[in-house]
Design an enzyme around this catalytic site. Sequence first.
Site, PDB file in Angstrom:
ATOM      1  CG  ASP A 109      -1.783   1.239   1.306  1.00 60.90           C
ATOM      2  OD1 ASP A 109      -2.816   1.272   0.622  1.00 60.90           O
ATOM      3  OD2 ASP A 109      -1.418   2.177   2.062  1.00 60.90           O
ATOM      4  CE1 TYR A 114       1.066   7.822   2.388  1.00 64.66           C
ATOM      5  CE2 TYR A 114       1.446   5.520   1.814  1.00 64.66           C
ATOM      6  CZ  TYR A 114       0.684   6.487   2.434  1.00 64.66           C
ATOM      7  OH  TYR A 114      -0.451   6.119   3.115  1.00 64.66           O
ATOM      8  CE  LYS A 139      -3.547   4.774   0.762  1.00 63.63           C
ATOM      9  NZ  LYS A 139      -2.089   4.527   0.735  1.00 63.63           N
ATOM     10  CG  HIS A 172      -4.313   9.741   0.569  1.00 67.61           C
ATOM     11  ND1 HIS A 172      -2.980   9.757   0.257  1.00 67.61           N
ATOM     12  CD2 HIS A 172      -4.371   9.239   1.812  1.00 67.61           C
ATOM     13  CE1 HIS A 172      -2.269   9.292   1.268  1.00 67.61           C
ATOM     14  NE2 HIS A 172      -3.095   8.977   2.229  1.00 67.61           N
TER      15      HIS A 172
END
Length: 339
Positions: A109, A114, A139, A172
């Site tokens: 994930d 990120y 996301k 998200h």
Amino acid sequence: MSTCHLLRSGSRTILGNGVRPLRSSTLPTGMEHLKSSLASLSSHLPPFTHHRASSTSSSSPMPSTLNIGSSIKLSTGYPMPRLGLGVYMNDDVGPACAAAFAAGYRHVDSALFYHNEEGVGEAVRKSGIPRSKLFITSKVYSGRHGYEEAKDAVEESLASFEFDYLDLYLIHDPLSRKQKRLETWRALVEKQKEGKLRTIGVSNYGPQHLEEIRAAGLPTPAVNQLELHPWCQQKPIVDYCNAHGIVVQAYTPLTRGKHFNDPALVKISKAHNKSPSQVLVRWSLQRGFVPLPKSADPERVKANSELYDFELSAEEMKALDDCDRGEAGALTWNPVNAP
């Protein structure tokens, strides 16, 4: 996971309109901004073994046939592995992904925010595991919401991973408000039709956000990813998802270690000779969730998958269920009440 999702070490906040995250040293200021925003919001291996999502929330243990290859069938027909690796706050995902793949994980994930989609893609190629045997999620955060912007974000993610498709792509967070949320969902539906996204879903969505999708006559999300652990069980949202065939993923399933000394958890851990982390992930699995434990430590990644040689009893499940503190138990931003 995951995930205090819109803030990360070395990044700034992304609550602006279409602003892309950049690495900087402004994290403390960003934290205060997010804290203020949330306070305002609240005031208003083996072949997969398929398990379907339960139609009601239940504390009864799942069958002992659960194993590292277990999966749950999504509304799109694709199987999603029941255990995933979260990679939030991990700038060097290679070692964690390698350890996960060696241990039998087939689910990772990630997220655009990120900054590690490229690293996950590289780890997938280095693993030698066929792409078709892996389930990779990303996301799009609220700073990239809107129809055209979200479509661009999907293409950006695919380019970073160097993939032709993603198994799951999520909105998200719901912080962009109704119009942009719906525009973003339409963009993901379009990308799904193009074959770029096999399954689409949301994260941090409350029933009110899911209802606006239904009211607009758009496809129901297949997944909703939430902060979920015994102290924050999000029962109204979970009940809604179960009633509408939406699979629930659990981020922050390990509570960031905050509750490792809780008497109920300690007692259960000792009874099974398991760590608090292992008990918490097992609780999540037996509740029918898809937990996404996060660690950058290869040994912990491996340990977090050693869950299939014990089973929590109905009494032990109830003891953990009774820890629920509702919204007060959230440890991350948890923007499920966003307007």
